[in-house]
Design a protein around this motif. Structure first.
Motif, short mmCIF file in Angstrom:
data_model
loop_
_atom_site.label_atom_id
_atom_site.label_comp_id
_atom_site.label_asym_id
_atom_site.label_seq_id
_atom_site.Cartn_x
_atom_site.Cartn_y
_atom_site.Cartn_z
N THR A 1 0.94 -1.27 0.14
CA THR A 1 0.16 0.13 0.28
C THR A 1 1.14 1.01 -0.09
OG1 THR A 1 -1.64 -0.57 1.27
CG2 THR A 1 -1.94 1.62 1.86
N ASN B 1 -2.40 6.79 -0.98
CA ASN B 1 -4.11 4.89 -1.21
C ASN B 1 -4.03 4.33 -2.69
OD1 ASN B 1 -5.24 5.91 1.50
ND2 ASN B 1 -5.45 8.43 0.48
N ASP B 2 -2.71 3.64 -2.41
CA ASP B 2 -2.96 3.42 -4.07
C ASP B 2 -1.43 2.07 -3.64
OD1 ASP B 2 -3.29 2.17 -6.81
OD2 ASP B 2 -1.73 3.70 -8.17
N ARG C 1 2.91 1.03 -11.68
CA ARG C 1 1.80 1.10 -11.54
C ARG C 1 0.43 0.76 -12.63
NH1 ARG C 1 0.32 5.42 -6.40
NH2 ARG C 1 2.59 6.08 -5.90
N SER C 2 -0.55 -0.10 -12.61
CA SER C 2 -1.66 -0.64 -13.05
C SER C 2 -0.63 -1.59 -14.45
CB SER C 2 -1.99 0.61 -15.05
OG SER C 2 -0.52 0.88 -15.41
N ASN D 1 -4.82 -0.24 -10.76
CA ASN D 1 -4.52 0.55 -9.64
C ASN D 1 -5.48 1.66 -9.61
OD1 ASN D 1 -3.43 2.33 -11.64
ND2 ASN D 1 -2.89 3.82 -9.99
N ASN D 2 -5.66 2.06 -8.55
CA ASN D 2 -6.43 2.35 -7.35
C ASN D 2 -7.08 3.78 -7.74
OD1 ASN D 2 -7.50 0.50 -6.06
ND2 ASN D 2 -6.05 0.80 -4.40
N LYS E 1 -13.41 5.12 -14.81
CA LYS E 1 -13.51 4.97 -13.67
C LYS E 1 -13.24 6.85 -12.74
CE LYS E 1 -10.38 2.31 -11.33
NZ LYS E 1 -9.61 1.76 -11.57
#
Length: 325
Positions: A40, A44-45, A95-96, A102-103, A204
């Motif tokens: 984490t 927040n990702d 990320r991704s 990812n978030n 999103k």
């Protein structure tokens, strides 16, 4: 001074850079038996790390290239080879890129070294590695070079150095090279997945509303940077992003022994991606430019078991960084 000479002995047809590049990219390598750990982040990702362990106190952090992952052929072959030499391996998925979106709206880019710094410190705080070497390919190599130069005063003592392979250290000229007809097949493949990610992000996150027609028409990195990278990450435009994300301005600031391996026939790279003068005047930055190899290829023959690039990585770790498994 630190220009290292080592040539890859190739056979037909691997003296053609496109054959070398495509063969390595699309050859199925044995997938390592990774153990995944989701970390984490401060925003927040999450970042997914894939571990391949051999109970060593020496580890190598691998970072893949644009739209790659821990399952990319060149990462798999390097991870397995390092494990066989007795090293622990941590393959970082940007990320991704780990198979799951990812978030947050932001994913990754060629200069996003805060993620590298975060993961380096996570490994040091949570594992008993006395020696960690950073190793990146293409975009991942740019991240490592920029990190070592940008964070040169705060790089932890556990980090012994870095190795970067097939790196577009000057993004401005490299993206222009990639936009040429000779690289059309690569550009099309990169943009295929990048465009799909942008569409997903726009669904999103309603506040991010790029022109769908522009996304569909995008055919160069400039188009993509204007649609996504520049506005999402706060750059003034593609040129601003390329200038600020390039690792070349940071090479002279690197104070850990670091090796860059760029093949002379790499069709992705411009002449500005071969920093001979910087290497010649540096005590820590080493450069190797074999005549052949393509982009993250370095294959000598079909069913190649020579593992030339993997050998160069281990040799530098053991001979220059004095790090043994």
């Amino acid at each position: 001074m630190p220009i290292l000479k080592s040539q890859l002995t190739t056979k037909f047809p691997f003296r053609n850079p496109h054959v070398n590049t495509l063969y390595k990219f699309f050859t199925n390598k044995e997938k390592p038996t990774y153990q995944r750990k989701r970390i984490t982040t401060w925003d927040n990702d999450f970042i997914d790390l894939d571990f391949l362990t051999s109970d060593s106190f020496s580890a190598v952090l691998l970072i893949h290239g644009l739209e790659g992952s821990s399952e990319s052929s060149y990462i798999c072959s390097t991870a397995n080879y390092l494990r066989d030499q007795g090293y622990d391996v941590i393959a970082m998925n940007l990320r991704s890129c780990s198979g799951e979106d990812n978030n947050i709206l932001k994913t990754y880019h060629a200069g996003k070294t805060d993620d590298v710094n975060f993961i380096v410190n996570y490994l040091i705080d949570n594992y008993n590695y006395t020696d960690i070497v950073l190793c990146g390919f293409s975009l991942g190599g740019n991240l490592i070079l920029k990190y070592l130069g940008e964070y040169n005063q705060t790089v932890p003592s556990n980090i012994k150095g870095g190795i970067a392979v097939s790196v577009p250290i000057d993004l401005t000229s490299a993206q222009a090279e990639l936009s040429k007809l000779k690289n059309k097949i690569y550009m099309k493949e990169f943009l295929r997945t990048l465009k799909s990610k942008v569409i997903l992000k726009s669904q999103k996150f309603p506040d991010y509303n790029p022109d769908k027609k522009l996304i569909a028409k995008a055919s160069t990195f400039r188009d993509f940077e204007e649609i996504y990278t520049a506005p999402v990450f706060g750059f003034d435009g593609p040129e601003d992003y390329w200038a600020k994300a390039s690792s070349k301005p940071y090479l002279s600031s690197i104070n850990h022994k670091t090796l860059l391996i760029n093949a002379k026939d790499d069709s992705f790279l411009s002449i500005d991606c071969y920093p001979y003068e910087i290497a010649e005047s540096s005590e820590n930055f080493y450069l190797m430019t074999p005549k052949y190899g393509g982009h993250v290829g370095f294959v000598s023959t079909f069913n190649d078991e020579v593992f030339w690039i993997e050998n160069q990585i281990v040799s530098f770790i053991q001979n220059q960084l004095n790090t043994y498994s």
